[in-house]
Design a protein around this motif. Sequence first.
Motif, PDB file in Angstrom:
ATOM      1  N   SER A   1      12.671  24.095 -40.295  1.00 21.13           N
ATOM      2  CA  SER A   1      13.162  24.744 -41.503  1.00 21.13           C
ATOM      3  C   SER A   1      13.963  25.990 -41.145  1.00 21.13           C
ATOM      4  N   ALA A   2      14.681  26.501 -42.108  1.00 21.90           N
ATOM      5  CA  ALA A   2      15.509  27.697 -41.872  1.00 21.90           C
ATOM      6  C   ALA A   2      14.634  28.902 -41.533  1.00 21.90           C
ATOM      7  N   LEU A   3      13.488  29.020 -42.192  1.00 19.08           N
ATOM      8  CA  LEU A   3      12.595  30.141 -41.884  1.00 19.08           C
ATOM      9  C   LEU A   3      12.089  30.050 -40.448  1.00 19.08           C
ATOM     10  N   ALA A   4      11.690  28.862 -40.033  1.00 17.33           N
ATOM     11  CA  ALA A   4      11.204  28.676 -38.661  1.00 17.33           C
ATOM     12  C   ALA A   4      12.297  29.007 -37.652  1.00 17.33           C
ATOM     13  N   ASP A   5      13.540  28.641 -37.960  1.00 13.57           N
ATOM     14  CA  ASP A   5      14.658  28.961 -37.073  1.00 13.57           C
ATOM     15  C   ASP A   5      14.831  30.471 -36.907  1.00 13.57           C
ATOM     16  N   ASN A  12      -0.953  28.472 -37.843  1.00 17.68           N
ATOM     17  CA  ASN A  12      -2.116  27.665 -38.191  1.00 17.68           C
ATOM     18  C   ASN A  12      -1.948  27.170 -39.630  1.00 17.68           C
ATOM     19  N   ARG A  13      -2.888  26.387 -40.097  1.00 15.76           N
ATOM     20  CA  ARG A  13      -2.784  25.779 -41.429  1.00 15.76           C
ATOM     21  C   ARG A  13      -2.683  26.842 -42.526  1.00 15.76           C
ATOM     22  N   GLN A  14      -3.496  27.891 -42.460  1.00 14.05           N
ATOM     23  CA  GLN A  14      -3.462  28.936 -43.485  1.00 14.05           C
ATOM     24  C   GLN A  14      -2.086  29.604 -43.550  1.00 14.05           C
ATOM     25  N   GLU A  15      -1.517  29.942 -42.408  1.00 20.69           N
ATOM     26  CA  GLU A  15      -0.207  30.580 -42.372  1.00 20.69           C
ATOM     27  C   GLU A  15       0.881  29.638 -42.886  1.00 20.69           C
ATOM     28  N   LYS A  16       0.814  28.381 -42.504  1.00 25.55           N
ATOM     29  CA  LYS A  16       1.805  27.407 -42.966  1.00 25.55           C
ATOM     30  C   LYS A  16       1.702  27.209 -44.477  1.00 25.55           C
ATOM     31  N   ASP A  17       0.480  27.128 -44.987  1.00 30.37           N
ATOM     32  CA  ASP A  17       0.299  26.991 -46.432  1.00 30.37           C
ATOM     33  C   ASP A  17       0.830  28.212 -47.171  1.00 30.37           C
ATOM     34  N   THR A  18       0.623  29.386 -46.601  1.00 32.23           N
ATOM     35  CA  THR A  18       1.098  30.626 -47.207  1.00 32.23           C
ATOM     36  C   THR A  18       2.624  30.635 -47.298  1.00 32.23           C
ATOM     37  N   ILE A  19       3.288  30.235 -46.222  1.00 33.19           N
ATOM     38  CA  ILE A  19       4.754  30.172 -46.232  1.00 33.19           C
ATOM     39  C   ILE A  19       5.227  29.134 -47.248  1.00 33.19           C
ATOM     40  N   ASP A  21       3.777  28.266 -49.960  1.00 33.40           N
ATOM     41  CA  ASP A  21       3.605  28.843 -51.298  1.00 33.40           C
ATOM     42  C   ASP A  21       4.753  29.788 -51.647  1.00 33.40           C
ATOM     43  N   VAL A  22       5.184  30.594 -50.685  1.00 35.12           N
ATOM     44  CA  VAL A  22       6.300  31.515 -50.909  1.00 35.12           C
ATOM     45  C   VAL A  22       7.573  30.723 -51.203  1.00 35.12           C
ATOM     46  N   VAL A  23       7.809  29.665 -50.450  1.00 37.64           N
ATOM     47  CA  VAL A  23       9.003  28.840 -50.649  1.00 37.64           C
ATOM     48  C   VAL A  23       8.955  28.144 -52.012  1.00 37.64           C
ATOM     49  N   LEU A  41      13.631  35.951 -49.963  1.00 31.58           N
ATOM     50  CA  LEU A  41      12.706  34.962 -49.430  1.00 31.58           C
ATOM     51  C   LEU A  41      12.231  35.296 -48.021  1.00 31.58           C
ATOM     52  N   VAL A  42      13.142  35.596 -47.112  1.00 34.09           N
ATOM     53  CA  VAL A  42      12.755  35.896 -45.733  1.00 34.09           C
ATOM     54  C   VAL A  42      11.840  37.126 -45.673  1.00 34.09           C
ATOM     55  N   PRO A  43      12.191  38.264 -46.303  1.00 34.52           N
ATOM     56  CA  PRO A  43      11.281  39.406 -46.247  1.00 34.52           C
ATOM     57  C   PRO A  43       9.915  39.115 -46.889  1.00 34.52           C
ATOM     58  N   ARG A  44       9.911  38.371 -47.988  1.00 36.49           N
ATOM     59  CA  ARG A  44       8.639  38.038 -48.640  1.00 36.49           C
ATOM     60  C   ARG A  44       7.775  37.158 -47.740  1.00 36.49           C
ATOM     61  N   ALA A  45       8.381  36.191 -47.071  1.00 38.29           N
ATOM     62  CA  ALA A  45       7.633  35.324 -46.156  1.00 38.29           C
ATOM     63  C   ALA A  45       7.083  36.128 -44.973  1.00 38.29           C
TER      64      ALA A  45
END
Length: 118
Positions: A1-5, A12-19, A21-23, A41-45
Amino acid sequence: SALADLGVKGQNRQEKDTINDVVKEASACGHVNFFDFVFQLVPRAELTLQEVRSPMLHAEFAVFDPMNSGFISQPGCLEACKRHGTGDMDEETSAAFWKGFDNGFTDICKRFRHPDGR
C-alpha cells in the motif's frame, strides 16, 4: 500500500488493524485526494501507530495536553522532563544536569516552536 511504501505499516495484527481503521475512516466519504492523503491520512496513521506502540507514553503526554492538540506548552514540557528525566541519578548529578538543562531549555524551545507560535 502507499502507506507501507512510506514506512507507515503495522508490525503486528493490532497495528495493522489500527491502520486499516484510519484508512476506512478517511475513505468513508469516497475518494481521498493527494493533499488529504499527504496532510491528513499519513500524519493520522503515524500518530495512531505511535499511540498503539507506546500507550503509557501517550497517556503521560495526554496529561500535559488536556486539549488534545498534539502539543504541550514549554512549562508542561519542562515539568514532564523533570518527572521523567532524572531516573536513578544521585542528587549532585541531578542538580548539575538540571542547572545545565534549565539554562539551555528556553533556547531549544525557541528553535522548535509550533508554526502558530505555541
